[in-house]
Design an enzyme around this catalytic site. Structure first.
Site, PDB file in Angstrom:
ATOM      1  N   GLU A 175    -175.254  18.662 -46.535  1.00  0.00           N
ATOM      2  CA  GLU A 175    -174.143  18.944 -45.120  1.00  0.00           C
ATOM      3  C   GLU A 175    -173.843  20.345 -45.054  1.00  0.00           C
ATOM      4  O   GLU A 175    -172.834  21.019 -45.901  1.00  0.00           O
ATOM      5  CB  GLU A 175    -172.968  18.143 -45.515  1.00  0.00           C
ATOM      6  CG  GLU A 175    -171.733  18.338 -44.302  1.00  0.00           C
ATOM      7  CD  GLU A 175    -170.410  17.627 -44.771  1.00  0.00           C
ATOM      8  OE1 GLU A 175    -170.363  17.245 -45.851  1.00  0.00           O
ATOM      9  OE2 GLU A 175    -169.725  17.770 -43.795  1.00  0.00           O
ATOM     10  N   LYS A 217    -176.272  16.310 -42.513  1.00  0.00           N
ATOM     11  CA  LYS A 217    -174.945  16.190 -41.951  1.00  0.00           C
ATOM     12  C   LYS A 217    -174.609  17.519 -41.280  1.00  0.00           C
ATOM     13  O   LYS A 217    -174.587  18.434 -42.191  1.00  0.00           O
ATOM     14  CB  LYS A 217    -173.994  15.678 -42.953  1.00  0.00           C
ATOM     15  CG  LYS A 217    -172.724  15.489 -42.180  1.00  0.00           C
ATOM     16  CD  LYS A 217    -171.832  14.695 -43.254  1.00  0.00           C
ATOM     17  CE  LYS A 217    -170.234  14.562 -42.650  1.00  0.00           C
ATOM     18  NZ  LYS A 217    -169.773  13.288 -43.629  1.00  0.00           N
TER      19      LYS A 217
HETATM   20  P1  13P Z   1    -164.604  15.264 -40.820  1.00  0.00           P
HETATM   21  O1  13P Z   1    -165.287  14.325 -40.115  1.00  0.00           O
HETATM   22  O2  13P Z   1    -163.144  15.144 -41.084  1.00  0.00           O
HETATM   23  O3  13P Z   1    -165.150  16.730 -40.726  1.00  0.00           O
HETATM   24  O4  13P Z   1    -165.256  15.126 -42.529  1.00  0.00           O
HETATM   25  C1  13P Z   1    -166.574  14.997 -42.697  1.00  0.00           C
HETATM   26  C2  13P Z   1    -166.814  15.174 -44.153  1.00  0.00           C
HETATM   27  O5  13P Z   1    -167.581  14.715 -44.766  1.00  0.00           O
HETATM   28  C3  13P Z   1    -166.401  16.722 -44.261  1.00  0.00           C
HETATM   29  O6  13P Z   1    -167.218  17.206 -45.501  1.00  0.00           O
END
Ligand code: 13P
Length: 334
Positions: A175, A217
């Site tokens: 991510e 992600k």
């Molecule tokens: P949000 O959908 O609140 O951005 O959180 C997702 C997430 O895993 C952030 O690291």
């Protein structure tokens, strides 16, 4: 469950991932915002609101845990990973350990490589099928961030993480979150997403990580929170898809989206507009925290008598996201 089965389950049509991996510090902020004091037990109740919601398994394919909750038990005394797996929801865990300052421009790198192998062994042995590692990417055109150095160092660590995860037969969610903080444009965000993905896939290739065990992600190409720009939903979707097509190789196991502070409605509308571009070279799904949790958390506000109403709000949001995952969204029903 082998990684291929995990991927198939995560990307089941109409379903997505509940990100419930807020650190205790962030969970405290969420609880205090609705008037609840944060303790180990109230943080467990906060998770219970979502995890034990009857019917949630029709929408949620997987849950990303935070370590504290991973070792906690359901109201019936079953470990949460086991409890969710028994309902057909794949348990996963955030394994990075937060952020440290990097360089001279307010950027960060992610911590957590030290001792990661042992921690992964213990999560795998207790039911984890996938894991997550987050980097926070700052966009500030005046400071020329993200810098190539910061992107490279984050990508190098993320690839090292993904390699350890893949070797244990789990799926690695990578991510590189392009933050909404600041006044940058959607086009700036699109460029930053592309640059972060290029850096990531270069390091994944160098580390010979099997891409069929990697899920990206990503943020969407939205303007910064302090920007005056209002970008039409269709444009956000087009720019996001453009960045992903250009920078995520075919053969990657899948792409999931974070909500990043967009708010439930916008995060649902954007997902639908992006999904309307399918077929794409990889499956898509949502992996939201705030956009799933916000309405239910507010309705609950820590009171047992509000639990049913909170879960009605949750299931409503999840049903809208199920439609959005198929490219459908009617704002009049939201
Ligand atoms: P949000 O959908 O609140 O951005 O959180 C997702 C997430 O895993 C952030 O690291």
């Amino acid at each position: 469950m082998n990684p291929k089965e995990t991927i198939e389950k995560i990307f089941a049509p109409g379903k997505g991932i509940l990100a419930a991996d807020e650190s205790s510090e962030t969970a405290t902020k969420r609880l205090e915002a609705v008037g609840v004091a944060s303790t180990v037990e109230t943080r467990r109740q906060y998770r219970e609101l979502f995890f034990e919601c009857p019917g949630a398994q029709d929408y949620i394919s997987g849950v990303i845990f935070y370590d504290e909750t991973w070792w906690q038990k359901s109201s019936a005394g079953v470990s949460y990973p086991e409890y969710l797996a028994s309902r057909g929801i794949v348990p996963g865990i955030k394994v990075d350990q937060g952020l440290a300052a990097f360089g001279d421009y307010g950027e960060t790198v992610t911590l957590g490589i030290e001792g990661l192998g042992e921690r992964l062994d213990s999560y795998a042995a207790s039911g984890a099928r996938f894991t997550k590692w987050r980097a926070a990417i700052q966009v500030n055109p005046l400071k020329q961030t993200p810098t190539p150095e910061c992107l490279k160092e984050n990508a190098r660590r993320m690839a090292a993480y993904a390699k350890l995860v893949a070797a244990r037969g789990m799926v690695a969610i990578c991510e590189p979150e392009v933050l909404m903080d600041g006044d940058h444009t959607a086009a700036d965000a699109e460029r930053a997403i592309g640059a972060a993905l290029d850096a990531l896939f270069a390091e994944l290739a160098a580390a010979q990580v099997p891409l069929d065990q990697v899920v990206v992600k990503t943020s969407m190409a939205v303007p910064g929170k302090d920007s005056d720009e209002v970008e039409p939903t269709r444009e956000v979707a087009a720019m996001t898809v453009c960045a992903l097509r250009a920078h995520v190789p075919a053969g990657t196991a899948g792409v999931v989206f974070l909500s990043g502070g967009q708010g439930p409605r916008l995060a649902t509308a954007h997902l639908a507009a992006i999904a309307a571009h399918e077929p794409l070279p990889w499956p898509l799904a949502y992996s939201y925290a705030r956009a799933i949790q916000e309405e239910a958390l507010k309705a609950w506000s820590g009171k047992a008598e509000n639990l049913d109403a909170a879960r009605v709000a949750l299931l409503h949001r999840l049903s809208l996201l199920a439609g959005a995952d198929r490219g459908e969204y009617d704002p009049l029903k939201d």
